[in-house]
Design a protein around this motif. Structure first.
Motif, PDB file in Angstrom:
ATOM      1  N   ILE A 383      16.093 -32.468 -13.687  1.00 29.58           N
ATOM      2  CA  ILE A 383      15.165 -31.823 -12.756  1.00 29.58           C
ATOM      3  C   ILE A 383      15.944 -31.016 -11.719  1.00 29.58           C
ATOM      4  O   ILE A 383      15.536 -29.910 -11.337  1.00 29.58           O
ATOM      5  CB  ILE A 383      14.282 -32.873 -12.068  1.00 29.58           C
ATOM      6  CG1 ILE A 383      13.476 -33.658 -13.105  1.00 29.58           C
ATOM      7  CG2 ILE A 383      13.322 -32.218 -11.084  1.00 29.58           C
ATOM      8  CD1 ILE A 383      12.703 -34.822 -12.525  1.00 29.58           C
ATOM      9  N   GLN A 384      17.082 -31.540 -11.273  1.00 32.05           N
ATOM     10  CA  GLN A 384      17.912 -30.784 -10.337  1.00 32.05           C
ATOM     11  C   GLN A 384      18.367 -29.470 -10.973  1.00 32.05           C
ATOM     12  O   GLN A 384      18.370 -28.423 -10.317  1.00 32.05           O
ATOM     13  CB  GLN A 384      19.123 -31.614  -9.922  1.00 32.05           C
ATOM     14  CG  GLN A 384      18.807 -32.699  -8.902  1.00 32.05           C
ATOM     15  CD  GLN A 384      20.047 -33.454  -8.479  1.00 32.05           C
ATOM     16  OE1 GLN A 384      20.840 -33.891  -9.310  1.00 32.05           O
ATOM     17  NE2 GLN A 384      20.224 -33.622  -7.172  1.00 32.05           N
ATOM     18  N   GLY A 385      18.748 -29.530 -12.237  1.00 28.81           N
ATOM     19  CA  GLY A 385      19.160 -28.307 -12.927  1.00 28.81           C
ATOM     20  C   GLY A 385      18.045 -27.273 -12.973  1.00 28.81           C
ATOM     21  O   GLY A 385      18.259 -26.084 -12.705  1.00 28.81           O
ATOM     22  N   MET A 386      16.830 -27.736 -13.282  1.00 29.08           N
ATOM     23  CA  MET A 386      15.685 -26.821 -13.309  1.00 29.08           C
ATOM     24  C   MET A 386      15.411 -26.255 -11.919  1.00 29.08           C
ATOM     25  O   MET A 386      15.073 -25.068 -11.766  1.00 29.08           O
ATOM     26  CB  MET A 386      14.455 -27.545 -13.835  1.00 29.08           C
ATOM     27  CG  MET A 386      14.554 -27.974 -15.290  1.00 29.08           C
ATOM     28  SD  MET A 386      14.812 -26.591 -16.419  1.00 29.08           S
ATOM     29  CE  MET A 386      13.306 -25.660 -16.138  1.00 29.08           C
ATOM     30  N   ALA A 387      15.558 -27.087 -10.881  1.00 29.79           N
ATOM     31  CA  ALA A 387      15.332 -26.618  -9.512  1.00 29.79           C
ATOM     32  C   ALA A 387      16.371 -25.570  -9.120  1.00 29.79           C
ATOM     33  O   ALA A 387      16.048 -24.578  -8.450  1.00 29.79           O
ATOM     34  CB  ALA A 387      15.369 -27.795  -8.541  1.00 29.79           C
ATOM     35  N   HIS A 388      17.616 -25.766  -9.539  1.00 26.16           N
ATOM     36  CA  HIS A 388      18.651 -24.765  -9.254  1.00 26.16           C
ATOM     37  C   HIS A 388      18.336 -23.446  -9.956  1.00 26.16           C
ATOM     38  O   HIS A 388      18.508 -22.366  -9.369  1.00 26.16           O
ATOM     39  CB  HIS A 388      20.014 -25.283  -9.705  1.00 26.16           C
ATOM     40  CG  HIS A 388      20.641 -26.262  -8.758  1.00 26.16           C
ATOM     41  ND1 HIS A 388      20.910 -25.969  -7.442  1.00 26.16           N
ATOM     42  CD2 HIS A 388      21.054 -27.559  -8.947  1.00 26.16           C
ATOM     43  CE1 HIS A 388      21.466 -27.016  -6.854  1.00 26.16           C
ATOM     44  NE2 HIS A 388      21.552 -27.990  -7.742  1.00 26.16           N
ATOM     45  N   ARG A 392      17.488 -19.858  -8.270  1.00 20.98           N
ATOM     46  CA  ARG A 392      18.477 -18.845  -8.640  1.00 20.98           C
ATOM     47  C   ARG A 392      19.896 -19.185  -8.174  1.00 20.98           C
ATOM     48  O   ARG A 392      20.705 -18.300  -7.958  1.00 20.98           O
ATOM     49  CB  ARG A 392      18.063 -17.473  -8.111  1.00 20.98           C
ATOM     50  CG  ARG A 392      16.760 -16.959  -8.696  1.00 20.98           C
ATOM     51  CD  ARG A 392      16.503 -15.518  -8.292  1.00 20.98           C
ATOM     52  NE  ARG A 392      15.283 -15.029  -8.915  1.00 20.98           N
ATOM     53  CZ  ARG A 392      14.075 -15.108  -8.360  1.00 20.98           C
ATOM     54  NH1 ARG A 392      13.948 -15.672  -7.173  1.00 20.98           N
ATOM     55  NH2 ARG A 392      13.012 -14.628  -8.964  1.00 20.98           N
ATOM     56  N   THR A 393      20.190 -20.457  -8.003  1.00 18.24           N
ATOM     57  CA  THR A 393      21.575 -20.893  -7.795  1.00 18.24           C
ATOM     58  C   THR A 393      22.093 -21.347  -9.158  1.00 18.24           C
ATOM     59  O   THR A 393      22.168 -22.538  -9.441  1.00 18.24           O
ATOM     60  CB  THR A 393      21.634 -22.021  -6.745  1.00 18.24           C
ATOM     61  OG1 THR A 393      20.698 -23.050  -7.099  1.00 18.24           O
ATOM     62  CG2 THR A 393      21.272 -21.491  -5.364  1.00 18.24           C
ATOM     63  N   TYR A 394      22.418 -20.363  -9.976  1.00 15.45           N
ATOM     64  CA  TYR A 394      22.642 -20.613 -11.395  1.00 15.45           C
ATOM     65  C   TYR A 394      23.882 -21.456 -11.672  1.00 15.45           C
ATOM     66  O   TYR A 394      23.873 -22.287 -12.583  1.00 15.45           O
ATOM     67  CB  TYR A 394      22.731 -19.280 -12.143  1.00 15.45           C
ATOM     68  CG  TYR A 394      21.489 -18.435 -11.988  1.00 15.45           C
ATOM     69  CD1 TYR A 394      20.255 -18.889 -12.452  1.00 15.45           C
ATOM     70  CD2 TYR A 394      21.537 -17.197 -11.366  1.00 15.45           C
ATOM     71  CE1 TYR A 394      19.109 -18.124 -12.310  1.00 15.45           C
ATOM     72  CE2 TYR A 394      20.392 -16.426 -11.213  1.00 15.45           C
ATOM     73  CZ  TYR A 394      19.184 -16.896 -11.684  1.00 15.45           C
ATOM     74  OH  TYR A 394      18.053 -16.147 -11.539  1.00 15.45           O
ATOM     75  N   ARG A 395      24.941 -21.262 -10.907  1.00 16.93           N
ATOM     76  CA  ARG A 395      26.145 -22.050 -11.175  1.00 16.93           C
ATOM     77  C   ARG A 395      25.916 -23.532 -10.897  1.00 16.93           C
ATOM     78  O   ARG A 395      26.415 -24.398 -11.620  1.00 16.93           O
ATOM     79  CB  ARG A 395      27.313 -21.526 -10.343  1.00 16.93           C
ATOM     80  CG  ARG A 395      27.885 -20.231 -10.888  1.00 16.93           C
ATOM     81  CD  ARG A 395      29.141 -19.817 -10.140  1.00 16.93           C
ATOM     82  NE  ARG A 395      29.545 -18.495 -10.586  1.00 16.93           N
ATOM     83  CZ  ARG A 395      28.962 -17.371 -10.203  1.00 16.93           C
ATOM     84  NH1 ARG A 395      27.978 -17.432  -9.339  1.00 16.93           N
ATOM     85  NH2 ARG A 395      29.357 -16.206 -10.659  1.00 16.93           N
ATOM     86  N   ASP A 396      25.167 -23.829  -9.840  1.00 18.04           N
ATOM     87  CA  ASP A 396      24.827 -25.228  -9.585  1.00 18.04           C
ATOM     88  C   ASP A 396      23.938 -25.771 -10.704  1.00 18.04           C
ATOM     89  O   ASP A 396      24.011 -26.958 -11.048  1.00 18.04           O
ATOM     90  CB  ASP A 396      24.104 -25.357  -8.241  1.00 18.04           C
ATOM     91  CG  ASP A 396      25.042 -25.118  -7.063  1.00 18.04           C
ATOM     92  OD1 ASP A 396      26.241 -25.409  -7.209  1.00 18.04           O
ATOM     93  OD2 ASP A 396      24.567 -24.640  -6.013  1.00 18.04           O
ATOM     94  N   GLY A 397      23.102 -24.895 -11.271  1.00 15.67           N
ATOM     95  CA  GLY A 397      22.297 -25.309 -12.418  1.00 15.67           C
ATOM     96  C   GLY A 397      23.169 -25.677 -13.607  1.00 15.67           C
ATOM     97  O   GLY A 397      22.904 -26.667 -14.298  1.00 15.67           O
ATOM     98  N   VAL A 398      24.217 -24.880 -13.845  1.00 15.35           N
ATOM     99  CA  VAL A 398      25.161 -25.202 -14.925  1.00 15.35           C
ATOM    100  C   VAL A 398      25.780 -26.572 -14.689  1.00 15.35           C
ATOM    101  O   VAL A 398      25.855 -27.410 -15.600  1.00 15.35           O
ATOM    102  CB  VAL A 398      26.251 -24.109 -15.016  1.00 15.35           C
ATOM    103  CG1 VAL A 398      27.378 -24.560 -15.949  1.00 15.35           C
ATOM    104  CG2 VAL A 398      25.650 -22.800 -15.502  1.00 15.35           C
ATOM    105  N   ARG A 399      26.195 -26.842 -13.465  1.00 16.25           N
ATOM    106  CA  ARG A 399      26.814 -28.140 -13.166  1.00 16.25           C
ATOM    107  C   ARG A 399      25.824 -29.291 -13.383  1.00 16.25           C
ATOM    108  O   ARG A 399      26.196 -30.356 -13.891  1.00 16.25           O
ATOM    109  CB  ARG A 399      27.322 -28.151 -11.726  1.00 16.25           C
ATOM    110  CG  ARG A 399      28.437 -27.145 -11.452  1.00 16.25           C
ATOM    111  CD  ARG A 399      29.041 -27.372 -10.072  1.00 16.25           C
ATOM    112  NE  ARG A 399      29.959 -26.312  -9.725  1.00 16.25           N
ATOM    113  CZ  ARG A 399      29.661 -25.264  -8.984  1.00 16.25           C
ATOM    114  NH1 ARG A 399      28.443 -25.143  -8.494  1.00 16.25           N
ATOM    115  NH2 ARG A 399      30.562 -24.339  -8.702  1.00 16.25           N
ATOM    116  N   SER A 400      24.581 -29.079 -12.979  1.00 19.38           N
ATOM    117  CA  SER A 400      23.592 -30.147 -13.137  1.00 19.38           C
ATOM    118  C   SER A 400      23.346 -30.463 -14.605  1.00 19.38           C
ATOM    119  O   SER A 400      23.273 -31.636 -15.000  1.00 19.38           O
ATOM    120  CB  SER A 400      22.278 -29.737 -12.461  1.00 19.38           C
ATOM    121  OG  SER A 400      22.425 -29.664 -11.061  1.00 19.38           O
TER     122      SER A 400
END
Length: 507
Positions: A383-388, A392-400
């Motif tokens: 869910i954190q990845g989807m929220a990132h 539009r904080t895409y790099r944090d989405g990659v990490r999640s």
């Protein structure tokens, strides 16, 4: 939920409690029968005098305290048996069925017998449906003589609107009415979904040659007919799918939403891994109303009142409202979540996983990410990845998403979303590289500043050059500076796709 599906799913989780009901009825009958007492012999007394002189004769026919006690105990037994007709919703799955909306962009849809035109009214209905299904995965397909995917599955309705507005017969490369070809594309899109989905056609006619192929499909299908009420179409009339006539109000959209979700609900009921939702709390309301009778004179049954208060007022109970007597904060949050009141659900939930997911569904992405830091599970990281991605904080989405795979390598959708997030980052980096090249060639590109990592990401800054001043532009605003309209973009893309298909067929 439709009535047939409700009847099919209804059952009791603890049916042995139902055995108490015959015992309650027997005790009620014995007490009620004995309340009248024995009456003296009234032989030889006129009927009207006998009725006036007999005390308590009429009272046996009225609603008595023992009746309220009997109903209270029966409701309690029914509640203890655990009535249910639905599964507990999965917080990590869409609460609405994925759907593919297929819009006919044909010349006949330009007819103005439905103001302003059949096509424009169809677009309006699609927007209304997207608003009603907010948060559900939806794809858009357009067809005329050829069929094209306008947008793949997305939960962001804001993305759909500009593409929907750009559709007109002028952007379609080949005139015609190939609904069966559009259905094939819809099947392909739904094949990649984990939940069962459905197809909605928004059209004014179906070519009779396509009817057989469409009736042979196993996909749940509905049609919004963009013809004036009372008019017929040979193809639409021959379809096995449910055809809903367009209405001036939202009745047609509500009916379509119910039809699209029917397949999802049926599949949810068949999911043995998801627990059944206990609906016992619904019976607490009529039981509470029966307690009000005990405040009338002559109705006091002290032991029943004491027992009821003992049940309803445990030492740790809250007294913020009537709902707190029967439901925990998480249960109240679940009810608000089911009604799609996500912001209110987030305020009610105590469980951080549910609260984080409710914040995500209400669009409070940063708050959701913070709350979910308390939970060390793959679901929370997903869910954190989807929220990132949404923020539009895409790099944090990659990490999640990488964290999801570390915690559970087989978590559904994590690998696919990780690759998508990486492609977005690569695209943004490619755009920046192109902008940098343009500046070196003297094209006049201004300085670009992206997100807080290596100058690439969500925002761009234009401190000088042409424009209306300086300041930060969001990624959407930056993309909108491109001169090409959505209609021109779709026209070029559709022409290219049609040309590639013709070349492939010829080869």
């Amino acid at each position: 939920m439709t009535l047939p599906l409700f009847i099919e799913a209804f059952h009791f989780l603890r049916p042995l409690w139902l055995l108490a009901i015959p015992v309650i009825l027997l005790l009620w009958w014995l007490i009620r029968r004995g309340e009248g007492g024995r009456h003296p012999d009234t032989e030889g007394i006129a009927p009207h005098l006998r009725s006036a002189l007999t005390v308590g004769h009429q009272s046996r026919r009225r609603f008595r305290p023992v009746d309220s006690v009997g109903l209270f105990l029966i409701l309690s037994a029914l509640g203890a048996s655990g009535p249910t007709w639905s599964r507990e919703p999965d917080p990590f799955a869409a609460q609405s069925a994925p759907a593919v909306i297929v819009l006919a962009v044909t010349e006949s849809m330009e007819t103005t017998d439905i103001a302003p035109s059949r096509l424009e009214r169809g677009k309006q209905k699609i927007r209304d449906l997207l608003e009603l299904r907010a948060g559900a995965s939806t794809a858009l397909v357009a067809y005329a003589g050829t069929a094209h995917v306008v947008l793949p599955m997305t939960e962001d309705i804001a993305i759909v609107r500009p593409y929907l507005e750009g559709l007109s017969p002028e952007v379609m490369p080949v005139p015609g009415n190939r609904a069966a070809e559009a259905l094939t594309l819809a099947q392909t899109l739904l094949a990649g979904q984990t939940a069962p989905g459905a197809v909605l056609f928004v059209t004014d006619s179906i070519d009779p040659a396509d009817v057989a192929a469409m009736n042979a499909s196993d996909l749940p299908m509905a049609v919004l007919s963009m013809r004036p009420q009372g008019s017929n179409d040979r193809g639409l009339d021959a379809l096995d799918a449910r055809v809903v006539e367009v209405t001036p109000d939202g009745a047609d959209i509500r009916q379509l939403d119910s039809l699209l979700n029917a397949a999802y609900l049926r599949a949810q009921l068949a999911d043995a891994e998801q627990p059944w939702e206990d609906r016992a709390h619904l019976l607490a309301w009529p039981a509470m109303l029966l307690l009000l009778f005990w405040f009338r004179r002559g109705w006091a049954i002290r032991w029943s009142v004491v027992a009821a208060l003992a049940v309803l007022s445990p030492g740790t109970a809250r007294a913020d409202g009537v709902a707190d007597w029967f439901l925990t904060p998480d249960q109240q949050g679940q009810r608000a979540f089911e009604r799609r009141e996500y912001a209110r659900a987030a305020d009610l939930f105590v469980d951080p996983l549910w609260r984080g997911y409710a914040l995500y569904r209400s669009g409070q992405y940063d708050e959701a990410i913070t709350v979910l830091d308390r939970v060390d599970t793959a679901q929370a990281a997903f869910i954190q990845g989807m929220a990132h991605i949404k923020s539009r904080t895409y790099r944090d989405g990659v990490r999640s998403f990488e964290t999801v795979l570390e915690r559970d390598p087989d978590y559904p959708g994590a690998a696919e979303n990780l690759q998508t997030a990486k492609r977005i980052v690569a695209y943004v980096e490619g755009v920046q590289a192109a902008e940098d090249t343009g500046e070196e060639m003297g094209i006049g590109a201004d300085e670009e500043v992206y997100d807080n990592e290596s100058g690439m990401g969500e925002e761009t800054q234009r401190p000088g050059g042409a424009g209306d001043g300086t300041g930060l532009l969001t990624a959407d605003q930056w993309m909108n500076t491109v001169d090409t309209s959505t209609a021109d973009f779709l026209k070029l893309r559709f022409q290219l796709e049609a040309s590639q298909r013709t070349t492939g067929d010829g080869g």
